[in-house]
Motif scaffolding. Structure first.
Motif, PDB file in Angstrom:
ATOM      1  N   GLU A 274       0.822  -1.217   0.000  1.00 29.63           N
ATOM      2  CA  GLU A 274       0.000   0.000   0.000  1.00 29.63           C
ATOM      3  C   GLU A 274       0.854   1.265   0.000  1.00 29.63           C
ATOM      4  OE1 GLU A 274      -2.705  -0.119   3.236  1.00 29.63           O
ATOM      5  OE2 GLU A 274      -3.606  -2.020   2.643  1.00 29.63           O
ATOM      6  N   GLY A 275       2.160   1.117  -0.126  1.00 23.35           N
ATOM      7  CA  GLY A 275       3.011   2.289  -0.125  1.00 23.35           C
ATOM      8  C   GLY A 275       4.265   2.052   0.698  1.00 23.35           C
ATOM      9  N   PHE A 276       4.809   3.127   1.222  1.00 18.76           N
ATOM     10  CA  PHE A 276       6.082   3.066   1.934  1.00 18.76           C
ATOM     11  C   PHE A 276       5.938   3.744   3.292  1.00 18.76           C
ATOM     12  CE2 PHE A 276       6.717   3.361  -2.615  1.00 18.76           C
ATOM     13  CZ  PHE A 276       7.551   2.289  -2.880  1.00 18.76           C
ATOM     14  N   ARG A 277       6.786   3.311   4.233  1.00 20.29           N
ATOM     15  CA  ARG A 277       6.782   3.961   5.530  1.00 20.29           C
ATOM     16  C   ARG A 277       8.159   3.869   6.176  1.00 20.29           C
ATOM     17  NH1 ARG A 277       3.634  -0.053   9.853  1.00 20.29           N
ATOM     18  NH2 ARG A 277       5.171  -1.739   9.809  1.00 20.29           N
ATOM     19  N   GLN A 278       8.375   4.765   7.113  1.00 19.93           N
ATOM     20  CA  GLN A 278       9.569   4.704   7.944  1.00 19.93           C
ATOM     21  C   GLN A 278       9.470   3.454   8.818  1.00 19.93           C
ATOM     22  OE1 GLN A 278      12.043   6.630   7.681  1.00 19.93           O
ATOM     23  NE2 GLN A 278      13.214   6.581   9.571  1.00 19.93           N
ATOM     24  N   PRO A 279      10.544   2.629   8.911  1.00 14.31           N
ATOM     25  CA  PRO A 279      10.451   1.375   9.665  1.00 14.31           C
ATOM     26  C   PRO A 279      10.030   1.573  11.117  1.00 14.31           C
ATOM     27  CG  PRO A 279      12.424   1.384   8.328  1.00 14.31           C
ATOM     28  CD  PRO A 279      11.840   2.765   8.239  1.00 14.31           C
ATOM     29  N   LEU A 280       9.194   0.669  11.580  1.00 15.76           N
ATOM     30  CA  LEU A 280       8.779   0.619  12.979  1.00 15.76           C
ATOM     31  C   LEU A 280       9.342  -0.685  13.533  1.00 15.76           C
ATOM     32  CD1 LEU A 280       7.062   2.165  15.060  1.00 15.76           C
ATOM     33  CD2 LEU A 280       5.110   0.782  14.355  1.00 15.76           C
ATOM     34  N   LEU A 281      10.567  -0.623  14.020  1.00 11.73           N
ATOM     35  CA  LEU A 281      11.313  -1.830  14.364  1.00 11.73           C
ATOM     36  C   LEU A 281      10.863  -2.432  15.683  1.00 11.73           C
ATOM     37  CD1 LEU A 281      14.853  -0.509  13.370  1.00 11.73           C
ATOM     38  CD2 LEU A 281      13.432  -2.093  12.063  1.00 11.73           C
ATOM     39  N   SER A 282      10.740  -3.746  15.701  1.00 15.13           N
ATOM     40  CA  SER A 282      10.399  -4.487  16.916  1.00 15.13           C
ATOM     41  C   SER A 282      11.679  -4.891  17.634  1.00 15.13           C
ATOM     42  CB  SER A 282       9.601  -5.743  16.560  1.00 15.13           C
ATOM     43  OG  SER A 282      10.426  -6.666  15.864  1.00 15.13           O
ATOM     44  N   GLU A 283      11.528  -5.444  18.835  1.00 12.69           N
ATOM     45  CA  GLU A 283      12.691  -5.937  19.573  1.00 12.69           C
ATOM     46  C   GLU A 283      13.424  -7.004  18.765  1.00 12.69           C
ATOM     47  OE1 GLU A 283      13.879  -8.038  23.860  1.00 12.69           O
ATOM     48  OE2 GLU A 283      11.804  -7.455  23.450  1.00 12.69           O
ATOM     49  N   ALA A 284      12.680  -7.940  18.168  1.00 13.65           N
ATOM     50  CA  ALA A 284      13.300  -8.998  17.372  1.00 13.65           C
ATOM     51  C   ALA A 284      14.040  -8.427  16.162  1.00 13.65           C
ATOM     52  CB  ALA A 284      12.248 -10.000  16.912  1.00 13.65           C
ATOM     53  N   ASP A 285      13.458  -7.415  15.530  1.00 10.98           N
ATOM     54  CA  ASP A 285      14.121  -6.752  14.396  1.00 10.98           C
ATOM     55  C   ASP A 285      15.460  -6.168  14.827  1.00 10.98           C
ATOM     56  OD1 ASP A 285      11.969  -7.231  12.645  1.00 10.98           O
ATOM     57  OD2 ASP A 285      10.986  -5.352  13.214  1.00 10.98           O
ATOM     58  N   LEU A 286      15.462  -5.505  15.976  1.00 14.57           N
ATOM     59  CA  LEU A 286      16.680  -4.863  16.468  1.00 14.57           C
ATOM     60  C   LEU A 286      17.741  -5.891  16.838  1.00 14.57           C
ATOM     61  CD1 LEU A 286      15.068  -2.075  18.664  1.00 14.57           C
ATOM     62  CD2 LEU A 286      16.369  -1.734  16.548  1.00 14.57           C
ATOM     63  N   VAL A 287      17.331  -6.971  17.466  1.00 14.19           N
ATOM     64  CA  VAL A 287      18.289  -8.024  17.813  1.00 14.19           C
ATOM     65  C   VAL A 287      18.967  -8.557  16.550  1.00 14.19           C
ATOM     66  CG1 VAL A 287      18.529 -10.369  18.714  1.00 14.19           C
ATOM     67  CG2 VAL A 287      17.185  -8.682  19.975  1.00 14.19           C
ATOM     68  N   ASP A 288      18.186  -8.785  15.504  1.00 19.15           N
ATOM     69  CA  ASP A 288      18.748  -9.263  14.240  1.00 19.15           C
ATOM     70  C   ASP A 288      19.681  -8.209  13.641  1.00 19.15           C
ATOM     71  OD1 ASP A 288      17.361 -11.618  14.431  1.00 19.15           O
ATOM     72  OD2 ASP A 288      15.807 -11.067  12.984  1.00 19.15           O
ATOM     73  N   LEU A 289      19.270  -6.943  13.680  1.00 17.26           N
ATOM     74  CA  LEU A 289      20.065  -5.853  13.125  1.00 17.26           C
ATOM     75  C   LEU A 289      21.411  -5.751  13.833  1.00 17.26           C
ATOM     76  CD1 LEU A 289      19.544  -3.479  11.013  1.00 17.26           C
ATOM     77  CD2 LEU A 289      19.166  -2.047  13.015  1.00 17.26           C
ATOM     78  N   TYR A 290      21.388  -5.789  15.156  1.00 12.48           N
ATOM     79  CA  TYR A 290      22.628  -5.692  15.917  1.00 12.48           C
ATOM     80  C   TYR A 290      23.527  -6.906  15.675  1.00 12.48           C
ATOM     81  CZ  TYR A 290      20.631  -1.783  18.591  1.00 12.48           C
ATOM     82  OH  TYR A 290      20.105  -0.570  18.971  1.00 12.48           O
ATOM     83  N   GLY A 291      22.925  -8.084  15.611  1.00 14.59           N
ATOM     84  CA  GLY A 291      23.717  -9.278  15.365  1.00 14.59           C
ATOM     85  C   GLY A 291      24.419  -9.246  14.021  1.00 14.59           C
ATOM     86  N   TRP A 292      23.703  -8.781  13.009  1.00 13.78           N
ATOM     87  CA  TRP A 292      24.264  -8.695  11.664  1.00 13.78           C
ATOM     88  C   TRP A 292      25.371  -7.651  11.608  1.00 13.78           C
ATOM     89  CZ3 TRP A 292      25.508 -11.153   7.734  1.00 13.78           C
ATOM     90  CH2 TRP A 292      25.553 -10.629   6.422  1.00 13.78           C
ATOM     91  N   ALA A 293      25.157  -6.498  12.239  1.00 17.32           N
ATOM     92  CA  ALA A 293      26.177  -5.448  12.254  1.00 17.32           C
ATOM     93  C   ALA A 293      27.453  -5.936  12.926  1.00 17.32           C
ATOM     94  CB  ALA A 293      25.642  -4.214  12.969  1.00 17.32           C
ATOM     95  N   GLY A 294      27.310  -6.591  14.081  1.00 18.20           N
ATOM     96  CA  GLY A 294      28.474  -7.093  14.784  1.00 18.20           C
ATOM     97  C   GLY A 294      29.242  -8.111  13.964  1.00 18.20           C
ATOM     98  N   ALA A 295      28.524  -9.000  13.284  1.00 17.99           N
ATOM     99  CA  ALA A 295      29.177 -10.028  12.471  1.00 17.99           C
ATOM    100  C   ALA A 295      29.928  -9.411  11.296  1.00 17.99           C
ATOM    101  CB  ALA A 295      28.129 -11.019  11.962  1.00 17.99           C
ATOM    102  N   LEU A 296      29.324  -8.429  10.625  1.00 21.07           N
ATOM    103  CA  LEU A 296      29.969  -7.790   9.475  1.00 21.07           C
ATOM    104  C   LEU A 296      31.234  -7.043   9.884  1.00 21.07           C
ATOM    105  CD1 LEU A 296      26.839  -6.330   7.632  1.00 21.07           C
ATOM    106  CD2 LEU A 296      28.293  -8.210   6.829  1.00 21.07           C
ATOM    107  N   LEU A 297      31.148  -6.274  10.960  1.00 17.97           N
ATOM    108  CA  LEU A 297      32.312  -5.506  11.407  1.00 17.97           C
ATOM    109  C   LEU A 297      33.436  -6.422  11.871  1.00 17.97           C
ATOM    110  CD1 LEU A 297      30.276  -2.773  13.253  1.00 17.97           C
ATOM    111  CD2 LEU A 297      31.822  -2.343  11.321  1.00 17.97           C
ATOM    112  N   SER A 298      33.088  -7.509  12.534  1.00 15.63           N
ATOM    113  CA  SER A 298      34.090  -8.472  12.963  1.00 15.63           C
ATOM    114  C   SER A 298      34.791  -9.098  11.760  1.00 15.63           C
ATOM    115  CB  SER A 298      33.435  -9.559  13.827  1.00 15.63           C
ATOM    116  OG  SER A 298      34.396 -10.481  14.303  1.00 15.63           O
TER     117      SER A 298
END
Length: 207
Positions: free
Chosen positions: A64-88
């Motif tokens: 139905e269109g686009f929106r600014q993300p409304l991140l959940s706790e699970a979304d954030l956990v995945d985001l942080y895990g991915w960031a840490g893995a990439l930087l490492s």
């Protein structure tokens, strides 16, 4: 201005607004409305929205269109895990560099925690010889920009952890930096629920 140049201008302008937190989480992004403030017709704006959606900086919302993300706790956990893995991964295999000049990453030149952490993580990305890894880190850095100010709100120690990581980078202490990056992102994941709660109660643009 050519259509291609207009689309690129609109894309960069809209992306800068989104990353700076100009639109609260969950805000619906409509091409017809945005075109006025972006001084453009709706078509380049719509193209820019599709491009930003492809980069996962914004969400395509139920077709139905686009929106600014409304991140959940699970979304954030995945985001942080991915960031840490990439930087490492970007630091893996680097040899100690005690000869690196001090001040290579100078947090004093940045006005805020979001700017400082973006600078450090982008610099780590630039140092990688793998182009795909560089692109992935830059993308995760950009997708995380709007939550950085919330991190220091819920965790008073986040700024000190950032300073410790920057100090390791300054002197090329890659092994120590990898360890700190891993701990940093695990701690971010531990605070993900509180950050998600802050996201949901925001009714004003993030600052």
């Amino acid at each position: 201005m050519s259509p291609g140049a207009t689309m690129e201008r609109v894309y960069l302008d809209l992306k800068a607004r989104i990353l700076s937190g100009s639109y609260p989480p969950g805000t619906r992004l409509e091409a017809a409305h945005l075109s006025k403030s972006l001084a453009s017709s709706a078509t380049p704006v719509r193209d820019a929205l599709y491009r930003l959606s492809g980069e996962r900086i914004i969400e395509s919302w139920h077709q139905e269109g686009f929106r600014q993300p409304l991140l959940s706790e699970a979304d954030l956990v995945d985001l942080y895990g991915w960031a840490g893995a990439l930087l490492s991964m970007a630091l893996k295999g680097r040899s100690p560099r005690p000869d690196l000049p001090g001040g290579l990453i100078d947090l004093a030149t940045h006005d805020s925690y979001p700017e400082a952490i973006e600078s450090l993580f982008r610099t780590i990305a630039i140092g990688s010889s793998n182009g795909e890894l560089r692109a992935a880190i830059v993308n995760i850095v950009e997708r995380s920009m709007t939550i950085r100010s919330l991190e220091v709100r819920v965790d008073a120690d986040a700024g000190e952890a950032l300073k410790a990581m920057a100090e390791d980078y300054r002197f090329g202490r890659w092994s120590a930096l990898r360890s700190k990056i891993t701990r940093f992102h695990r701690r971010r994941a531990g605070f993900a629920g509180r950050v998600a709660a802050e996201i949901r109660k925001r009714s004003e643009p993030l600052r």
